[in-house]
Write a protein that holds these residues in place. Structure first.
Motif: not given
Length: 326
Positions: A35-49
């Motif tokens: 939601f924040r990436l689509i609307h505010y261009r904010e990218f949050l890094k997460l631990p990825v499996s």
């Protein structure tokens, strides 16, 4: 049934704000990250499996046709090895073809892919913003017997961006896949049902790209036609890229950089010690080679030489025969 985020494909949950899929309400269609990436261009890094074998096994079990995306700047043995592991019917899609310099004939790149990397299937060059490219993909889908279509590819190759454009063209206004310049935006399969079949957007295949600061990845994400820059190097002169990587040739050479114009490249002399205390790799490079900096771009090395590279782990680069000549 667990509800999936429409943006990244991960299962939605409302219990752990630090984990993938968190949303304040399970009635939402997107996790907070998307939601924040689509609307505010904010990218949050997460631990990825990440499990490539699981992705490939799922495709083989359910059957379908694969569109495999790799962008022009990241063609190398490692990225094509992922492609060759796919046993399902497939085709190779060279994404972001609009950035390929107009002086380079696409047929020459196609011949190179067939001869050097053993690609036997159809090769398609696409422009992410072109309606013609989207219509070509749709035409292929309509003429296939399979009705499951998997969009796979190297992380950050642009497949989710392309799919969003495809959905817009089909007026699928209620669907929007999360996209960004950063790797690992899509976290799981995203299922999209259409009249001509079902599309699955998958998590990008990881590879040993240059994993460095976010600012460099964003700078390297080129969206315009590449303007190759050639440097006539004297013996033991070096090129420094963004004050992070130093490349030195032990003899006179012609070195051409293919990559984003946003990246700062500087030629320095031997007595300049910048980065010389960094991690060092020495490579014997044949005539007519490409030194691929995975996730960034590549250098065309015209003459055989010994390259000394500072500041870069060996897994993040690859030397391959070039399409430029020879």
């Amino acid at each position: 049934m667990n509800k999936k985020c429409l943006g990244c494909g991960v299962t939605l949950q409302n219990t752990n704000e630090e984990a993938p899929g968190y949303t304040k309400s399970l009635d939402m269609d997107y996790c907070m990250r998307c939601f924040r990436l689509i609307h505010y261009r904010e990218f949050l890094k997460l631990p990825v499996s990440y499990d490539e074998t699981k992705i490939l096994n799922c495709i083989e079990k359910k059957k379908g046709f694969v569109f495999y995306f790799v962008d022009f700047l990241n063609i190398c043995k490692e990225t094509l090895d992922h492609y060759h592991r796919i046993k399902a019917p497939k085709m190779l899609v060279i994404s972001k073809s609009d950035i390929i310099p107009k002086s380079i004939y696409l047929k020459k790149v196609k011949d190179w892919l067939q001869q050097e990397f053993g690609v036997k299937e159809q090769i398609l060059f696409i422009n992410q913003t072109s309606k013609q490219s989207k219509k070509k993909i749709l035409e292929i889908m309509e003429n296939r017997e399979e009705k499951r279509f998997y969009f796979l590819g190297i992380t950050n190759a642009g497949k989710s961006t392309f799919l969003n454009g495809l959905l817009d063209m089909l007026e699928e206004e209620n669907r929007h896949i999360a996209v960004s310049e950063m790797p690992d935006t899509t976290l799981d399969f995203i299922e999209i049902k259409l009249s001509i079949g079902t599309i699955y957007d998958s998590q990008g295949f990881s590879y040993h790209y240059l994993d460095t600061e976010d600012a460099l990845i964003r700078l390297a994400n080129n969206k315009k036609e590449i303007k190759p820059v050639t440097y006539q190097m004297k013996e033991n002169e070096s090129l420094i890229l963004e004050n992070l990587i130093r490349i030195n040739s032990n003899k006179k050479n012609s070195i051409t950089f293919f990559g984003s114009a946003n990246l700062k490249l500087q030629k320095v002399y031997e007595n300049n010690i910048r980065l010389k205390n960094s991690y060092k790799i020495v490579l014997d490079v044949p005539n007519n080679s490409q030194l691929v900096l995975k996730g960034i771009g590549f250098f065309y090395i015209k003459q055989a030489c010994e390259l000394t590279i500072y500041g870069l782990e060996k897994y993040a680069l690859e030397v391959i025969p070039s399409f430029m000549g020879g």
